[in-house]
Design an enzyme around this catalytic site. Structure first.
Site, PDB file in Angstrom:
ATOM      1  N   LYS A 120       0.967  -1.278   0.001  1.00 12.96           N
ATOM      2  CA  LYS A 120      -0.081   0.138   0.333  1.00 12.96           C
ATOM      3  C   LYS A 120       0.763   1.236   0.080  1.00 12.96           C
ATOM      4  O   LYS A 120       0.608   2.299  -0.926  1.00 12.96           O
ATOM      5  CB  LYS A 120      -1.063   0.003   1.337  1.00 12.96           C
ATOM      6  CG  LYS A 120      -1.991   1.262   1.267  1.00 12.96           C
ATOM      7  CD  LYS A 120      -2.895   1.114   2.468  1.00 12.96           C
ATOM      8  CE  LYS A 120      -2.162   1.590   3.755  1.00 12.96           C
ATOM      9  NZ  LYS A 120      -3.135   1.567   4.850  1.00 12.96           N
ATOM     10  N   ASP A 138      -6.794   1.148   0.943  1.00 10.29           N
ATOM     11  CA  ASP A 138      -6.923   1.514   2.476  1.00 10.29           C
ATOM     12  C   ASP A 138      -8.124   1.054   2.640  1.00 10.29           C
ATOM     13  O   ASP A 138      -9.176   0.537   1.979  1.00 10.29           O
ATOM     14  CB  ASP A 138      -6.533   2.859   2.779  1.00 10.29           C
ATOM     15  CG  ASP A 138      -7.471   3.716   2.303  1.00 10.29           C
ATOM     16  OD1 ASP A 138      -8.534   3.554   1.610  1.00 10.29           O
ATOM     17  OD2 ASP A 138      -7.343   4.890   3.104  1.00 10.29           O
TER      18      ASP A 138
END
Length: 212
Positions: A120, A138
């Protein structure tokens, strides 16, 4: 959800926010990398308060290493998990200097090899610092993608891969920011603001579950 509906959703999100970007404060790829590492399980507001004090003093790998772990902790101690994050940032700075000439690499594998950097974080840096059409999923993006049915998936990797497949090419670069901001301010977790949502008529969230 079909392609036409997805395209219209992103057209509206683009019209609402023509130039979306992260809400983390940064001026260089290195500052962004540090801010994103610090942002895990923390709010952007909280991270900005810390980095607004840290970066004027130390915003390069050399300068942060000069602070040392304890010195760095003094600047980031208001952020959750600051002890482990301080250790990761110090090790990250050491590796940037040892293997990348002190520069943030524009390469996923090299980024993910850095301490405290996962997929991420690498996606955020590649997208925001270097303009790559990556999509960092997220909790906000995971929720919005599943709730609207834009790109449903059982986990963040499934959602990321589906978004990469189904989002029209013209929207990919900014997709991450549009979805995260939509999830942060409109399609919120507990009580989504469906009454003021610009894509409510296109959303496939069951109307029986929408707040009145």
């Amino acid at each position: 959800m079909n392609r036409e509906k997805r395209t219209e959703i992103f057209r509206r999100l683009r019209a609402q926010r023509p130039h979306p970007t992260t809400e983390l404060n940064y001026d260089t790829p290195f500052e962004l990398l540090v801010a994103v590492v610090l942002s895990a399980q923390a709010t952007d507001v909280g991270v900005n308060k810390a980095t607004d004090r840290l970066f004027p003093v130390a915003n390069t790998p050399e300068a942060i290493l000069a602070l040392g772990v304890d010195g760095l902790k003094e600047y980031i101690k208001t952020i959750g998990l600051f002890n482990s994050k301080a250790n990761n940032v110090i090790k990250l700075c050491e590796q940037l200097l040892a293997f990348h000439g002190g520069e943030v690499p524009r390469d996923r594998a090299a980024l993910e090899a850095l301490p405290g950097v996962g997929r991420k974080t690498a996606n955020v840096v590649l997208n925001t610092a270097f303009g790559e059409p990556t999509i960092a999923v997220d909790t906000h993006i995971f929720r919005v993608s599943n709730r609207t049915r834009i790109a449903p998936g059982k986990n963040v990797n499934e959602v990321e891969q589906r978004l990469l497949r189904v989002v029209p090419e013209e929207f990919k670069r900014d997709c991450h920011h549009w979805l995260i901001l939509h999830g942060r301010y409109t399609c919120v977790a507990r009580k989504p603001k469906c009454g003021e949502c610009i894509i409510a008529d296109l959303c496939e969230f069951p109307r029986s579950q929408r707040p009145t």
